[in-house]
Design a protein around this motif. Structure first.
Motif, short mmCIF file in Angstrom:
data_model
loop_
_atom_site.label_atom_id
_atom_site.label_comp_id
_atom_site.label_asym_id
_atom_site.label_seq_id
_atom_site.Cartn_x
_atom_site.Cartn_y
_atom_site.Cartn_z
N ILE A 1 0.97 -1.35 -0.17
CA ILE A 1 -0.17 0.09 -0.31
C ILE A 1 0.76 1.05 0.11
O ILE A 1 -0.03 2.35 -1.24
CB ILE A 1 -0.97 0.39 1.56
CG1 ILE A 1 -2.48 -0.77 1.85
CG2 ILE A 1 -1.77 1.20 2.02
CD1 ILE A 1 -2.66 -1.75 0.16
N GLY A 2 1.28 1.20 0.97
CA GLY A 2 2.65 2.24 1.20
C GLY A 2 3.45 2.21 -0.69
O GLY A 2 3.42 3.96 -0.88
N SER A 3 4.12 1.47 -0.67
CA SER A 3 5.17 1.64 -1.79
C SER A 3 3.89 1.98 -3.33
O SER A 3 4.24 2.72 -4.36
CB SER A 3 5.08 -0.12 -2.49
OG SER A 3 5.97 -0.30 -3.28
N ALA A 4 3.24 1.15 -3.20
CA ALA A 4 1.85 2.18 -4.52
C ALA A 4 1.68 3.65 -4.69
O ALA A 4 1.57 4.70 -5.58
CB ALA A 4 0.37 1.59 -3.91
N LEU A 5 1.45 4.14 -2.95
CA LEU A 5 1.26 5.55 -2.71
C LEU A 5 2.34 5.84 -2.88
O LEU A 5 2.07 7.06 -3.99
CB LEU A 5 0.51 5.64 -1.49
CG LEU A 5 -0.80 6.11 -0.41
CD1 LEU A 5 -1.28 5.03 1.25
CD2 LEU A 5 -2.15 6.58 -1.59
N LEU A 6 3.23 5.68 -2.04
CA LEU A 6 5.01 6.64 -3.26
C LEU A 6 4.94 6.91 -4.20
O LEU A 6 5.06 7.63 -5.55
CB LEU A 6 5.89 6.33 -2.34
CG LEU A 6 5.94 5.67 -0.99
CD1 LEU A 6 7.33 5.42 -0.33
CD2 LEU A 6 6.44 8.10 -0.23
N SER A 7 4.73 5.16 -5.54
CA SER A 7 4.89 5.66 -6.80
C SER A 7 4.06 6.79 -7.79
O SER A 7 4.71 7.50 -8.31
CB SER A 7 4.81 3.79 -6.88
OG SER A 7 5.23 3.51 -6.31
N GLN A 8 2.52 6.28 -6.89
CA GLN A 8 2.42 7.74 -7.49
C GLN A 8 2.52 8.99 -7.68
O GLN A 8 3.10 9.39 -8.71
CB GLN A 8 0.71 6.95 -6.98
CG GLN A 8 -0.54 8.63 -7.17
CD GLN A 8 -0.85 7.99 -9.06
OE1 GLN A 8 -0.76 7.14 -8.91
NE2 GLN A 8 -1.65 8.94 -9.35
N HIS B 1 5.80 9.98 -7.07
CA HIS B 1 6.85 10.23 -7.47
C HIS B 1 6.49 10.33 -9.49
O HIS B 1 7.12 11.26 -9.79
CB HIS B 1 7.84 8.70 -7.62
CG HIS B 1 7.85 8.43 -6.28
ND1 HIS B 1 8.70 6.72 -6.01
CD2 HIS B 1 8.15 8.89 -5.00
CE1 HIS B 1 8.87 7.71 -4.41
NE2 HIS B 1 8.95 8.87 -3.42
N GLN B 2 5.33 9.59 -10.30
CA GLN B 2 5.03 9.30 -10.67
C GLN B 2 4.51 10.69 -11.32
O GLN B 2 4.88 11.73 -12.28
CB GLN B 2 4.27 8.69 -11.52
CG GLN B 2 3.81 8.51 -12.95
CD GLN B 2 2.66 7.29 -13.24
OE1 GLN B 2 2.05 6.89 -12.34
NE2 GLN B 2 1.84 7.57 -14.13
N MET B 3 3.89 11.37 -10.05
CA MET B 3 3.14 12.86 -10.72
C MET B 3 4.15 13.75 -10.64
O MET B 3 3.89 15.16 -11.82
CB MET B 3 1.87 13.18 -9.55
CG MET B 3 0.68 12.04 -9.55
SD MET B 3 -0.18 12.29 -8.24
CE MET B 3 -0.26 14.03 -7.80
N SER B 4 5.29 13.63 -9.89
CA SER B 4 6.43 14.71 -9.43
C SER B 4 6.81 14.54 -11.11
O SER B 4 6.95 15.67 -11.58
CB SER B 4 6.86 14.07 -8.46
OG SER B 4 8.46 14.91 -8.79
N GLN B 5 7.51 13.47 -11.63
CA GLN B 5 8.01 13.55 -13.14
C GLN B 5 7.40 14.39 -14.21
O GLN B 5 8.37 14.20 -14.72
CB GLN B 5 8.47 12.09 -12.91
CG GLN B 5 9.23 11.68 -12.10
CD GLN B 5 9.46 9.57 -12.06
OE1 GLN B 5 9.11 9.09 -12.84
NE2 GLN B 5 10.40 9.50 -11.13
N GLN B 6 6.00 13.95 -13.82
CA GLN B 6 5.91 14.09 -14.90
C GLN B 6 5.04 15.43 -14.41
O GLN B 6 4.49 16.21 -16.36
CB GLN B 6 3.58 13.33 -15.08
CG GLN B 6 4.19 12.02 -15.54
CD GLN B 6 2.58 11.19 -15.70
OE1 GLN B 6 1.59 11.68 -14.88
NE2 GLN B 6 3.07 9.74 -16.31
N HIS B 7 4.93 16.01 -13.88
CA HIS B 7 5.35 18.23 -13.37
C HIS B 7 6.01 18.91 -14.05
O HIS B 7 7.19 18.37 -13.82
CB HIS B 7 4.96 18.63 -11.99
CG HIS B 7 4.23 19.74 -11.85
ND1 HIS B 7 4.90 21.10 -12.19
CD2 HIS B 7 2.84 20.00 -11.24
CE1 HIS B 7 3.92 21.97 -10.96
NE2 HIS B 7 2.85 21.18 -11.29
N SER B 8 5.51 19.83 -14.99
CA SER B 8 6.39 20.61 -15.35
C SER B 8 7.54 21.27 -14.76
O SER B 8 8.42 21.43 -15.06
CB SER B 8 5.82 21.48 -16.13
OG SER B 8 5.23 22.57 -15.85
#
Length: 203
Positions: free
Chosen positions: A144-151, A153-160
């Motif tokens: 659960i924690g890993s899934a939340l963190l991954s989400q 991290h992905q949001m940060s990488q996609q943010h301009s």
């Protein structure tokens, strides 16, 4: 392993958010520092304030569902707000005022001391900040924690603008956990008897 679904939560999820965080943070050093022996009641007021409409519009409240049941929650501040002028006075919402009255002046002062410490130690570059991440104890070890963190991290990488993700923790065990996901310690500061590790993960 069952699929974990990550979705944005709303005010209607308040009761479930309270259940998750209240259970996840029982006996946690920072919450004991804030609330002393009034944890149960004060935590409910804190979480209701966090789930206020204004708070949810400005921040991100992510929920992790396992078999259609909420098992983990992350409360995140996006880059625009993490880099805003901290000296700007903002009008308190009704729920924030009720929270301040409910927990008392001493607890409010301890929370403000922590908030000031957090502002001082956050990265200067735009970033996402994980204010709180909690998983129901019955779902530990299920990703659960890993899934939340991954989400996040992905949001940060996609943010301009975002350069990475920051957070803080108050237990040595959590430090090791976050380091496995690429976080490094940027500073360690004691607030009275509570050790605070400030961490950052670049994109």
């Amino acid at each position: 392993m069952s699929n974990i679904e990550i979705t944005n939560l709303t005010k209607k999820d308040t009761d479930n958010v309270i259940e998750i965080f209240s259970t996840a943070f029982k006996n946690y050093p920072l919450m004991e520092f804030f609330f002393k022996d009034t944890y149960e009641q004060s935590m409910k007021h804190l979480l209701k304030s966090m789930c206020d409409e204004k708070s949810i519009v400005e921040n991100l409240l992510l929920g992790a569902f396992l078999e259609e049941k909420l098992q983990g929650v992350a409360f995140i501040t996006p880059p625009k707000l993490t880099t805003s002028n901290d000296n700007t006075e903002s009008t308190k919402t009704a729920s924030e005022e009720q929270f301040a009255i409910a927990i008392g002046e001493e607890a409010l002062m301890r929370i403000e001391a922590y908030s000031n410490l957090k502002k001082t130690n956050k990265p200067s570059s735009p970033h996402f900040y994980i204010n709180t991440l909690g998983v129901h104890p019955q779902s530990h070890g299920k990703g659960i924690g890993s899934a939340l963190l991954s989400q996040v991290h992905q949001m940060s990488q996609q943010h301009s603008d975002s350069q990475g993700v920051a957070l803080d923790t108050q237990t040595q065990k959590n430090v090791g956990y976050y380091q496995r996901f690429g976080y490094g310690i940027s500073n360690t500061v004691k607030l009275e008897n509570v050790e605070n590790w400030f961490m950052f993960r670049p994109n």
